[in-house]
Design an enzyme around this catalytic site. Structure first.
Site, mmCIF file in Angstrom:
data_model
loop_
_atom_site.group_PDB
_atom_site.id
_atom_site.type_symbol
_atom_site.label_atom_id
_atom_site.label_comp_id
_atom_site.label_asym_id
_atom_site.label_seq_id
_atom_site.Cartn_x
_atom_site.Cartn_y
_atom_site.Cartn_z
ATOM 1 N N SER A 42 42.907 30.426 41.769
ATOM 2 C CA SER A 42 43.042 31.790 42.275
ATOM 3 C C SER A 42 41.660 32.425 42.305
ATOM 4 C CB SER A 42 43.985 32.601 41.392
ATOM 5 O OG SER A 42 43.495 32.650 40.065
ATOM 6 N N LEU A 43 41.551 33.568 42.985
ATOM 7 C CA LEU A 43 40.274 34.246 43.117
ATOM 8 C C LEU A 43 40.218 35.470 42.219
ATOM 9 C CD1 LEU A 43 39.721 34.159 46.998
ATOM 10 C CD2 LEU A 43 38.806 32.597 45.276
ATOM 11 N N LYS A 56 39.841 43.518 47.428
ATOM 12 C CA LYS A 56 41.102 44.083 47.904
ATOM 13 C C LYS A 56 40.899 45.502 48.429
ATOM 14 C CE LYS A 56 44.634 41.366 45.641
ATOM 15 N NZ LYS A 56 45.960 41.434 45.001
ATOM 16 N N GLU A 59 36.214 36.569 55.271
ATOM 17 C CA GLU A 59 37.452 36.282 55.979
ATOM 18 C C GLU A 59 38.513 37.282 55.537
ATOM 19 O OE1 GLU A 59 38.455 32.046 55.498
ATOM 20 O OE2 GLU A 59 36.387 31.760 54.817
ATOM 21 N N CYS A 105 69.980 78.677 55.017
ATOM 22 C CA CYS A 105 70.903 79.704 55.519
ATOM 23 C C CYS A 105 72.212 79.740 54.746
ATOM 24 C CB CYS A 105 71.185 79.476 57.003
ATOM 25 S SG CYS A 105 72.128 77.973 57.349
ATOM 26 N N ALA A 132 50.208 45.849 44.634
ATOM 27 C CA ALA A 132 49.230 46.855 44.196
ATOM 28 C C ALA A 132 49.563 47.379 42.804
ATOM 29 C CB ALA A 132 49.179 48.002 45.204
ATOM 30 N N LYS A 164 41.885 38.469 54.013
ATOM 31 C CA LYS A 164 42.759 37.914 52.990
ATOM 32 C C LYS A 164 44.211 38.077 53.454
ATOM 33 C CE LYS A 164 43.869 38.144 48.065
ATOM 34 N NZ LYS A 164 45.318 38.351 48.257
ATOM 35 N N TYR A 181 51.292 45.641 40.493
ATOM 36 C CA TYR A 181 50.994 44.541 39.571
ATOM 37 C C TYR A 181 49.491 44.528 39.246
ATOM 38 C CZ TYR A 181 51.019 39.858 37.525
ATOM 39 O OH TYR A 181 50.887 38.790 36.677
ATOM 40 N N ASP A 182 48.652 44.641 40.293
ATOM 41 C CA ASP A 182 47.199 44.638 40.082
ATOM 42 C C ASP A 182 46.771 45.784 39.176
ATOM 43 O OD1 ASP A 182 46.897 42.438 41.703
ATOM 44 O OD2 ASP A 182 46.461 43.615 43.504
#
Length: 701
Positions: A84-85, A333, A121, A430, A36, A123, A38-39
């Protein structure tokens, strides 16, 4: 807007961090940055380069399809590239993607875009593999690598039982290529980490890292022992050939849709993720995404989004590819459960067991829909492990927890003014000296009169799973303890109206309602009282087990250590904690006090015999019409049943409400009877167990 010099500097900094992370992730197999994060950094770089194209260079991470493979295994060229997507993060991103492919279609054909359906679908958060079959036999397994060239790991792939060595087809095609995801299930991941820690090895950071590290083992026996799993999602027939498309009609041919692909893969002997769905519109895609954003937490594996594909494969082929992505597919994502922020300060909280917990005070940041300004640090060892300083830039993670935690520090971004942190030598509440037992990582205050410990014990006593005292919240408890009106749980039952009406925000009517709630809590059964005592390591489930074995407090208080540990589900650590608790003079005095006040410290004889749910195991899923999850659980336990978190062959019934997810599907697959709330209540008042294996949709919806 940023000055040009600042933009150029930030772009260089982002490229350095992303390239460093990519090398560690792909080449060294030792991730230094969460996906996350990196994205988030990648998108920031994309935005800066889009606004300032003069700074784009060929070596930027945004200009590459993937990273180069390591050289430890033989390098192989993929017959068909593994693209890649493109990533989407919002509905607006998805709408923009749909508009792009439709606009491209208009420009390509001059016609209006077709009303195309989508296949959605899950991921998988695993490792992409390319499998090659020749005449039905597995001849090669390879990693994705950079999409064009990967690593040949056939000997390791052959150990994955979910991957068939021979296709389930009498006349297989000459060549068939299958794409899918290797992953490690959560149960196996936790078991593997326990084994590694027992052997003195560092645990894996996450299942994705564990799967990647496993596939790069040089010894196939190690791979086999780790029990990787695999879901297939794509197939290619480079030299023609046919595959089964409809098992009912026994038809064969070239797949024309993604649904054909998934059906064919199953017939060929592969596992496909059963949670896919056909969605006729983008609105249906959004509904699928929204459902799994929550329901994914019930899955036995990790998933970090959904993959959306045009169902029509010919349409996918005509749309083709951009420089990096297929136009007909996209990954949507989930909202990131990680974010980057700064540590402003570190404070220390004291819990009901005296444990000192450091908490990071953060620069507020939006995370998973809420603004987060605090994160738990667990203990001093965790701070040392992170090498955390006040002023550091950090990654925070939130996965269902109320208080997020810090999972990573960026020492390379540490300011000169950053300060190290040391655990205090005295309790911040205390001021008593604190201790750290030799066999523990937790530093504790051992003063039983510490206000923080007393507050924690009272709040635990009043909590929903314990005595469930409505209206006794944190601020009120703080006033009662500070004024010394309440020192133990027993003191609650001595409160009078005049003790409450003078407290802040407490009128006579509210005070009367609280006194009624406290009086009503005296009727709570023995297991709840036992849980409310706050014995270390004893949760609500363990309290139920102990109460079943020892029907009253005197039997438990006098029980030898061996008898407590002999209870199924109660280990030596819990047994020792229970044994020690009842031998502490202050706790013995509390028990006598509670007896005098009329609390239920024994099982009610009326519910012991002929309990209709005795010996039955239940799982609860979805939202019930009137009962909360805890109320339904208590109802089952009060009538002799047991409640589990996951569906298995040992489950007798699944109680189902609205928005039920994978637990319902697993129950139906295993033929386990499903009940609605009304049927559960009827069952609790009947000596005869009733249920139905009829699909739930036909019975209650």
């Amino acid at each position: 807007m940023m000055p040009r010099e600042t933009v150029a500097s930030r772009i260089q900094q982002l490229r350095h961090l992303l390239q460093k992370a990519s090398y560690a992730y792909y080449a060294l197999d030792r991730p230094i940055m969460e996906d996350a994060v990196y994205d988030q950094l990648y998108r920031e770089l994309q935005d800066l380069e889009a606004a300032h194209p003069e700074y784009i260079t060929a070596d930027s991470p945004t200009q590459r399809v993937g990273e180069a493979p390591v050289s430890q295994f033989a390098s192989v060229v993929h017959r068909i590239p593994l693209y890649s997507l493109e990533n989407a993060f919002t509905l607006a991103d998805m709408v923009a993607w749909q508009e792009r492919w439709q606009r491209y279609w208009r420009n390509l054909t001059g016609d209006s875009p077709p009303a195309a359906a989508y296949i959605c679908e899950l991921k998988m958060d695993g490792v992409a593999l390319a499998l090659t079959y020749e005449n039905g036999l597995l001849v090669r397994g390879a990693t994705r690598g950079d999409g064009t060239r990967g690593e040949e790991i056939t000997s390791n792939v052959r150990t994955i039982r979910a991957i068939p060595l021979r296709l389930n087809l009498e006349t297989p095609p000459a060549i068939l290529e299958v794409r899918g995801e290797a992953f490690l299930g959560l149960d196996r991941f936790h078991q593997l980490n326990q084994e590694r820690q027992a052997q003195g090895e560092p645990p894996f950071a996450n299942p994705r890292n564990a799967a990647a590290g496993t596939l790069r083992q040089l010894e196939p026996r190690v791979v086999a022992q780790r029990q990787l799993d695999f879901f297939a999602y794509a197939l290619h027939l480079p030299d023609g050939g046919v595959v089964p498309l409809d098992p009912q009609r026994q038809t064969y041919g070239q797949p024309q849709s993604q649904r054909h692909v998934l059906t064919a893969l199953q017939q060929l002997g592969f596992r496909v993720n059963p949670e896919y769905a056909e969605c006729p519109t983008l609105e249906a895609v959004q509904a699928y995404y929204n459902h799994w954003q929550t329901a994914r937490h019930d899955l036995p594996y990790l998933t970090d989004g959904i993959v959306v594909k045009l169902n029509d494969l010919s349409l996918q082929r005509q749309l083709g590819f951009t420089q990096k992505f297929p136009r007909g597919c996209i990954a949507w994502k989930y909202e990131p459960e990680q974010a980057i922020t700064d540590v402003v300060a570190i404070t220390v909280q004291v819990g009901r067991t005296g444990a000192l917990t450091p908490v990071a005070e953060l620069e507020p940041v939006l995370l998973a829909g809420t603004t987060v300004s605090r994160a738990t640090l667990h203990n001093g060892d965790r701070i040392a492990e992170l090498d955390l300083h006040i002023g550091d830039k950090v990654v925070i993670h939130k996965a269902g927890e109320i208080i997020p935690e810090i999972v990573r520090v960026f020492p390379e971004l540490r300011p000169e003014t950053a300060e190290p942190f040391q655990m205090p030598s005295h309790c911040p509440e205390c001021h008593s000296p604190v201790v750290r037992p030799a066999d523990e990582v937790v530093t504790r205050c051992v003063n039983p009169q510490c206000p923080a410990i007393v507050r924690g014990q009272i709040l635990h006593w009043a909590s929903r799973d314990a005595l469930d005292i409505q209206g006794l919240g944190e601020k009120l408890v703080q006033q009662l303890v500070a004024s010394q009106r309440v020192r133990t749980a027993a003191d609650l039952y001595r409160l009078r109206l005049e003790d409450l009406v003078n407290l802040e925000r407490m009128a006579a009517k509210s005070a009367q309602k609280l006194l009624q709630a406290i009086a009503q809590s005296k009727t709570q059964p023995w297991p709840r009282v036992l849980y409310g005592l706050g014995i270390r390591h004893v949760g609500s489930v363990n309290a139920q087990l102990l109460a079943e074995a020892f029907p009253d407090v005197d039997q438990l208080a006098c029980a030898p250590h061996e008898a407590i540990c002999a209870i199924h589900g109660i280990g030596p650590e819990i047994g020792q904690a229970v044994y020690d608790w009842f031998r502490t003079p202050a706790h013995q005095a509390l028990i006598q006090d509670l007896k005098t006040l009329g609390l239920q410290l024994a099982q009610h004889p009326a519910i012991t015999p002929d309990q209709p749910l005795r010996g039955k195991r239940f799982v609860i899923t979805g939202t019930l019409p009137t009962l909360s999850r805890n109320q339904a659980k208590q109802l089952i336990q009060d009538h002799g049943g047991k409640v589990s978190e996951s569906v298995s062959a040992q489950t007798d019934y699944v109680v189902v409400g609205e928005n039920a997810g994978s637990k319902l599907r697993r129950a139906e697959a295993l033929g386990i009877p499903c009940l609605n709330e009304t049927e559960l209540i009827e069952m609790c008042h009947s000596a005869k167990i009733r249920g139905s294996t009829e699909p739930l949709a036909r019975r209650i919806f």
